[in-house]
Motif scaffolding. Structure first.
Motif, PDB file in Angstrom:
ATOM      1  N   THR A 110       0.871  -1.188   0.000  1.00 42.22           N
ATOM      2  CA  THR A 110       0.000   0.000   0.000  1.00 42.22           C
ATOM      3  C   THR A 110       0.900   1.227   0.000  1.00 42.22           C
ATOM      4  OG1 THR A 110      -0.087   0.344   2.382  1.00 42.22           O
ATOM      5  CG2 THR A 110      -1.609  -1.286   1.486  1.00 42.22           C
ATOM      6  N   CYS A 111       0.281   2.412   0.058  1.00 39.61           N
ATOM      7  CA  CYS A 111       1.113   3.609   0.034  1.00 39.61           C
ATOM      8  C   CYS A 111       1.959   3.752   1.301  1.00 39.61           C
ATOM      9  CB  CYS A 111       0.262   4.860  -0.172  1.00 39.61           C
ATOM     10  SG  CYS A 111      -1.079   4.990   0.983  1.00 39.61           S
ATOM     11  N   ASN A 112       1.558   3.078   2.360  1.00 39.25           N
ATOM     12  CA  ASN A 112       2.296   3.211   3.614  1.00 39.25           C
ATOM     13  C   ASN A 112       3.197   2.028   3.942  1.00 39.25           C
ATOM     14  OD1 ASN A 112       1.551   5.715   4.555  1.00 39.25           O
ATOM     15  ND2 ASN A 112      -0.390   4.960   5.379  1.00 39.25           N
ATOM     16  N   ARG A 113       3.085   0.937   3.195  1.00 36.80           N
ATOM     17  CA  ARG A 113       3.868  -0.245   3.571  1.00 36.80           C
ATOM     18  C   ARG A 113       4.069  -1.184   2.395  1.00 36.80           C
ATOM     19  NH1 ARG A 113       2.023  -1.369   7.959  1.00 36.80           N
ATOM     20  NH2 ARG A 113       0.621   0.395   8.068  1.00 36.80           N
ATOM     21  N   VAL A 114       5.167  -1.942   2.494  1.00 33.66           N
ATOM     22  CA  VAL A 114       5.405  -3.055   1.578  1.00 33.66           C
ATOM     23  C   VAL A 114       5.794  -4.231   2.465  1.00 33.66           C
ATOM     24  CG1 VAL A 114       6.683  -3.897  -0.405  1.00 33.66           C
ATOM     25  CG2 VAL A 114       6.309  -1.458  -0.144  1.00 33.66           C
ATOM     26  N   GLU A 115       4.994  -5.300   2.430  1.00 39.93           N
ATOM     27  CA  GLU A 115       5.230  -6.427   3.344  1.00 39.93           C
ATOM     28  C   GLU A 115       5.051  -7.741   2.608  1.00 39.93           C
ATOM     29  OE1 GLU A 115       2.444  -5.839   6.596  1.00 39.93           O
ATOM     30  OE2 GLU A 115       3.702  -4.225   7.390  1.00 39.93           O
ATOM     31  N   ILE A 116       5.869  -8.733   2.971  1.00 37.18           N
ATOM     32  CA  ILE A 116       5.641 -10.088   2.458  1.00 37.18           C
ATOM     33  C   ILE A 116       5.543 -11.030   3.658  1.00 37.18           C
ATOM     34  CG2 ILE A 116       6.604 -12.040   1.189  1.00 37.18           C
ATOM     35  CD1 ILE A 116       7.695 -10.273  -0.832  1.00 37.18           C
ATOM     36  N   GLN A 144      -2.089  -5.939  14.022  1.00 36.78           N
ATOM     37  CA  GLN A 144      -2.002  -4.485  14.247  1.00 36.78           C
ATOM     38  C   GLN A 144      -2.193  -3.726  12.937  1.00 36.78           C
ATOM     39  OE1 GLN A 144       1.649  -3.598  16.307  1.00 36.78           O
ATOM     40  NE2 GLN A 144       0.988  -4.569  18.186  1.00 36.78           N
ATOM     41  N   VAL A 145      -1.603  -4.261  11.884  1.00 32.78           N
ATOM     42  CA  VAL A 145      -1.742  -3.601  10.576  1.00 32.78           C
ATOM     43  C   VAL A 145      -3.214  -3.573  10.168  1.00 32.78           C
ATOM     44  CG1 VAL A 145      -1.282  -3.904   8.106  1.00 32.78           C
ATOM     45  CG2 VAL A 145       0.583  -4.107   9.748  1.00 32.78           C
ATOM     46  N   THR A 146      -3.867  -4.728  10.265  1.00 33.88           N
ATOM     47  CA  THR A 146      -5.254  -4.832   9.796  1.00 33.88           C
ATOM     48  C   THR A 146      -6.206  -4.017  10.671  1.00 33.88           C
ATOM     49  OG1 THR A 146      -4.636  -7.075   9.217  1.00 33.88           O
ATOM     50  CG2 THR A 146      -6.938  -6.519   8.923  1.00 33.88           C
ATOM     51  N   SER A 147      -5.837  -3.869  11.934  1.00 32.24           N
ATOM     52  CA  SER A 147      -6.697  -3.080  12.833  1.00 32.24           C
ATOM     53  C   SER A 147      -6.381  -1.590  12.730  1.00 32.24           C
ATOM     54  CB  SER A 147      -6.491  -3.531  14.280  1.00 32.24           C
ATOM     55  OG  SER A 147      -6.717  -4.902  14.393  1.00 32.24           O
ATOM     56  N   SER A 148      -5.479  -1.233  11.797  1.00 36.83           N
ATOM     57  CA  SER A 148      -5.072   0.143  11.523  1.00 36.83           C
ATOM     58  C   SER A 148      -4.260   0.778  12.645  1.00 36.83           C
ATOM     59  CB  SER A 148      -6.266   1.033  11.162  1.00 36.83           C
ATOM     60  OG  SER A 148      -6.835   1.591  12.288  1.00 36.83           O
ATOM     61  N   SER A 181      -9.715  -3.380   3.708  1.00 31.44           N
ATOM     62  CA  SER A 181      -9.970  -3.833   2.335  1.00 31.44           C
ATOM     63  C   SER A 181      -8.667  -4.051   1.577  1.00 31.44           C
ATOM     64  CB  SER A 181     -10.896  -2.871   1.606  1.00 31.44           C
ATOM     65  OG  SER A 181     -10.389  -1.594   1.681  1.00 31.44           O
ATOM     66  N   GLN A 182      -7.633  -3.294   1.936  1.00 30.04           N
ATOM     67  CA  GLN A 182      -6.328  -3.523   1.288  1.00 30.04           C
ATOM     68  C   GLN A 182      -5.772  -4.898   1.679  1.00 30.04           C
ATOM     69  OE1 GLN A 182      -4.506   0.073   2.738  1.00 30.04           O
ATOM     70  NE2 GLN A 182      -4.759   1.140   0.790  1.00 30.04           N
ATOM     71  N   VAL A 183      -5.950  -5.264   2.953  1.00 30.69           N
ATOM     72  CA  VAL A 183      -5.485  -6.588   3.408  1.00 30.69           C
ATOM     73  C   VAL A 183      -6.322  -7.680   2.730  1.00 30.69           C
ATOM     74  CG1 VAL A 183      -5.343  -8.131   5.413  1.00 30.69           C
ATOM     75  CG2 VAL A 183      -4.532  -5.786   5.598  1.00 30.69           C
ATOM     76  N   LYS A 184      -7.630  -7.452   2.649  1.00 31.42           N
ATOM     77  CA  LYS A 184      -8.511  -8.438   2.003  1.00 31.42           C
ATOM     78  C   LYS A 184      -8.103  -8.626   0.537  1.00 31.42           C
ATOM     79  CE  LYS A 184     -12.723  -7.828   4.717  1.00 31.42           C
ATOM     80  NZ  LYS A 184     -14.024  -7.164   4.775  1.00 31.42           N
ATOM     81  N   THR A 185      -7.826  -7.505  -0.134  1.00 35.08           N
ATOM     82  CA  THR A 185      -7.429  -7.582  -1.544  1.00 35.08           C
ATOM     83  C   THR A 185      -6.105  -8.338  -1.697  1.00 35.08           C
ATOM     84  OG1 THR A 185      -8.495  -5.467  -1.864  1.00 35.08           O
ATOM     85  CG2 THR A 185      -7.026  -6.175  -3.617  1.00 35.08           C
ATOM     86  N   GLU A 223     -10.058   3.179  -4.577  1.00 33.08           N
ATOM     87  CA  GLU A 223     -10.716   3.309  -3.278  1.00 33.08           C
ATOM     88  C   GLU A 223     -10.281   4.580  -2.544  1.00 33.08           C
ATOM     89  OE1 GLU A 223     -11.520   0.530   0.600  1.00 33.08           O
ATOM     90  OE2 GLU A 223     -10.303  -0.213  -1.035  1.00 33.08           O
ATOM     91  N   MET A 224      -8.967   4.892  -2.674  1.00 38.39           N
ATOM     92  CA  MET A 224      -8.441   6.102  -2.027  1.00 38.39           C
ATOM     93  C   MET A 224      -9.113   7.346  -2.610  1.00 38.39           C
ATOM     94  SD  MET A 224      -5.962   7.015   0.176  1.00 38.39           S
ATOM     95  CE  MET A 224      -4.354   6.252   0.099  1.00 38.39           C
ATOM     96  N   ALA A 225      -9.299   7.352  -3.928  1.00 36.50           N
ATOM     97  CA  ALA A 225      -9.945   8.483  -4.592  1.00 36.50           C
ATOM     98  C   ALA A 225     -11.384   8.622  -4.090  1.00 36.50           C
ATOM     99  CB  ALA A 225      -9.922   8.282  -6.102  1.00 36.50           C
TER     100      ALA A 225
END
Lengths: 426, 286
Positions: free
Chosen positions: A48-54, A103-107, A120-124, A194-196
């Motif tokens: 996402t715009c705030n993170r890159v995770e694998i 923690q990420v998913t709970s924002s 929704s980003q995590v779901k996607t 979605e951000m828009a």
């Protein structure tokens, strides 16, 4: 073994994150390479715009990809030298990795505390991993658990209340310090994701006068604009015209290379008369070249990282809610880990029980043949006694296994049980 | 009442300024409460002092002397600060207004405390006293406008710098938007210029009406304070003309020019008053 390697807005600057981000077009290719490099590993990429995770998961710890291997994957895939981002790239394993995703998913890990988009980003991300056959039992459990935990956090705390979108924070902190009112302003939205949509919803609530949506896909721009009053779609070919006519520009595409470079905006600016313009670049990679901020005194350009200190300040004022959410996440992490460990020890427990009860049944059959003079009632009593003996003998090893499982998968004990009682993997 | 001195309210305003700046470091309402408390205490002492001096000189405070004129200007600034703070407590207005108040109060110590000769002299000179009252009142209002423009220009530049450098303000603090500051700044300059012009014209009328065998028209026109004020007025004419004639001038440019033009005017007028009062230059205003 569960693990995550990641960089986010707290560990790495946007200039680093944007080099490592995976656009939706590149994700399929990324999963193909991950499968090729780590054939036995489950993987989910969250970008996402705030993170890159694998996130990766593998039953056998020794076969799981290492931190170094995953970092090298990033470097090779994006053609970025490892030295440029190694220090910003962190790793979490086991319960820490689970807690991190919760923690990420709970924002809680988001720049804007309580923002709803991350779910929704995590779901996607999870859905994309499934589509690319990268998920397995561990990542299924992990991501389904994360979505459930985020729902619990939102229900049981007040995190999702108040100013909880990046657009609202940016407009509140900077936009309202530039303009006094928005009802006479023209807003240009670049992108139709979605951000828009989230940004449009907020700006609509601020009563903006006119909204223009420009997007590469005209259909999506039309669909988005149709949802809002005073909004209309315009073709991407008209972008320069609207860049010059807008008072507020919000860009969310994350295109590479930047959508608007210095020369392009300078040319637009010459025609626009130099009136104040508030540009909110929410793309990662950025849509506007950073040098645009210095074109003249009336250009106010903000990217995601410009909001960091505001969000930190807001975070400090909501510490009580954060603590409450963290408590829920700790409980859920413990519960999740126990489920995972029980899932790992479950088959051995089942086979051990079956094996011992099978032996007891065999012995009872022999006993019935030898002791034919016993009546049915006596035989039943003997049978129950044997069963109790088996259960009592089974109890100590199974209890030991249960206790060990609380601290992690008891690989040593499982191996010992297998060897002691000749239990084979079926 | 006699025991109230300049030191009383100067100390109060100094403490208020200190606590106002403390808002940048310490959160919570106590700093604001202390700022307001000390400002109100200072204002009470300030009012008592002005009334007391006015009573002793048997003249309105504006006419009593240059010392009183400076203090009246500071008094108006404090009153406005309190009123605006009650309207919006999040704007740290004191950081901009109180240093100017302190400067005015300190400057008042270096100017004459005695009324002008022709005002304190023959009570039959009713016309001169009327012109003097008009001259002082318009100049106070005009200078108030100029100082307001100066404060707004500084606020604009602070806000602009913050936005360009993407800095956040401390929790509980805010500054008006650039659009609002720019608009107020324009009005402050546009309204203060005619007032100052009328004030200066009234000063010339006073020079004529207050003529005595010892004070001729040429002496009024040759007065260094009059000449210096005239020069700074011409600077303001240029600025005012540019402001009114330019369509949609760049707001930052307006703020910078306000800072220069108003700053020059304030320094010239106050500097000349101080110089005249200390006999550094020969002036009718000494």
């Amino acid at each position: 073994m569960l693990q995550v390697v990641y960089c986010n807005h707290q560990t790495a600057a946007l200039s680093v994150r944007e080099k490592l981000a995976f656009s939706s077009e590149k994700l399929q290719q990324a999963y193909a390479q991950l499968r090729h490099r780590f054939p036995g590993a489950e993987a989910v990429v969250l970008s996402t715009c705030n993170r890159v995770e694998i996130y990766t998961a593998q039953e056998a710890t020794e076969a799981a990809p290492t931190h170094r291997e995953l970092v090298e994957f990033f470097a090779d895939f994006h053609q970025v030298p490892v030295a440029e981002f190694l220090e910003e790239f962190l790793e979490r394993t086991g319960p820490d990795a689970v807690r991190h995703l919760f923690q990420v998913t709970s924002s809680l890990d988001s720049m804007v505390l309580g923002e709803p988009q991350i779910v929704s980003q995590v779901k996607t991300a999870y859905q994309t991993a499934q589509e690319n056959d990268a998920c397995g039992p561990l990542t299924h459990a992990l991501f389904q658990g994360a979505i459930r935990v985020s729902s619990r956090v939102r229900t049981e705390t007040h995190l999702a209340e108040g100013r909880v979108s990046i657009a609202s924070v940016a407009v509140g902190e900077f936009g309202k310090s530039i303009f006094d009112r928005f009802d006479d302003k023209r807003v240009l939205i670049i992108g139709a994701g979605e951000m828009a949509e989230e940004t449009l919803r907020y700006l609509q609530s601020e009563g903006v006068g006119e909204i223009v949506v420009v997007n590469r896909s005209a259909e999506r721009a039309q669909a988005l604009a149709a949802q809002f009053e005073r909004a209309r779609p315009e073709p991407l070919t008209e972008l320069d015209r609207w860049l010059g006519a807008a008072d507020v520009i919000v860009s969310t595409t994350g295109a590479t290379p930047p959508l608007v470079d210095l020369d392009r905006f300078r040319a637009v600016r010459k025609k626009s008369g130099g009136r104040p313009v508030f540009i909110l670049d929410l793309g990662a990679p950025r849509d506007f070249a950073p040098e645009i901020a210095d074109i003249d005194d009336n250009v106010f350009l903000y990217d995601i990282d410009a909001l960091n200190s505001t969000c930190d300040r807001n975070r400090k004022t909501r510490q009580k809610e954060i603590d409450q959410a963290l408590k829920i996440i700790d409980d859920e992490t413990d519960r999740f880990m126990q489920e995972i460990y029980h899932r790992a020890t479950g088959p051995i427990v089942k086979r051990l029980r079956e094996q011992w009860h099978e032996i007891s049944r065999d012995e009872m059959t022999k006993l019935r043949t030898k002791l034919g003079h016993l009546n049915a009632s006596d035989l039943e009593s003997v049978e129950r006694s044997v069963e109790r003996i088996v259960n009592k003998l089974l109890h100590p090893p199974l209890e030991a296994l249960r206790q060990e499982a609380k601290a992690g998968t008891p690989h040593g004990l499982v191996d010992a049980l297998k060897r002691l009682f000749h239990i084979r993997d079926s | 009442m006699e025991r109230v001195s300049v030191f009383c309210f100067l100390a109060s305003y100094s403490l208020a300024t200190l606590f106002e700046f403390a808002r940048l470091r310490f959160r919570g309402g106590w700093t604001r409460a202390l700022t307001l408390g000390w400002t109100i205490a200072g204002l009470v002492a300030h009012t008592v002092y002005l009334l007391s001096r006015s009573g002793r000189a048997e003249l309105p405070p504006l006419l009593a002397s240059s010392h009183d004129w400076f203090l009246v200007l500071a008094w108006i600034a404090v009153l406005l600060f309190l009123f605006l703070t009650l309207l919006d407590a999040t704007i740290p207005l004191g950081m901009f207004v109180l240093p100017i108040v302190l400067t005015l109060v300190i400057s008042s110590q270096f100017v004459s405390t005695a009324p002008l000769d022709f005002i304190k002299g023959d009570p039959s000179q009713v016309a001169a006293r009327g012109w003097a009252m008009l001259h002082s009142s318009l100049l106070v209002i005009g200078m108030g406008g100029v100082l307001t423009g100066l404060i707004l220009a500084v606020m604009y530049l602070v806000q602009h710098r913050r936005l360009k450098q993407r800095q956040t303000l401390e929790q509980g603090l805010s500054l008006p938007s650039l659009a609002r500051l720019s608009s107020w700044n324009w009005w402050a300059v546009v309204l203060s210029f005619p007032t100052l012009t009328l004030g200066m014209a009234a000063g010339f009328m006073l020079g004529f009406a207050g003529r005595t065998p010892n004070v001729s028209t040429s002496m009024v026109l040759a007065d260094p304070v009059v000449i210096g004020s005239g020069i700074s007025w011409f600077v303001m004419v240029g600025f005012f003309g540019w402001l009114v004639a330019t369509q949609r001038p760049a707001a930052k440019q307006v703020a910078l020019l306000t800072l220069w033009a108003c700053g020059f005017l304030v320094l010239t007028i106050f500097g000349l008053q101080v110089a005249a009062s200390n006999s550094a230059i020969g002036s009718l205003h000494s």
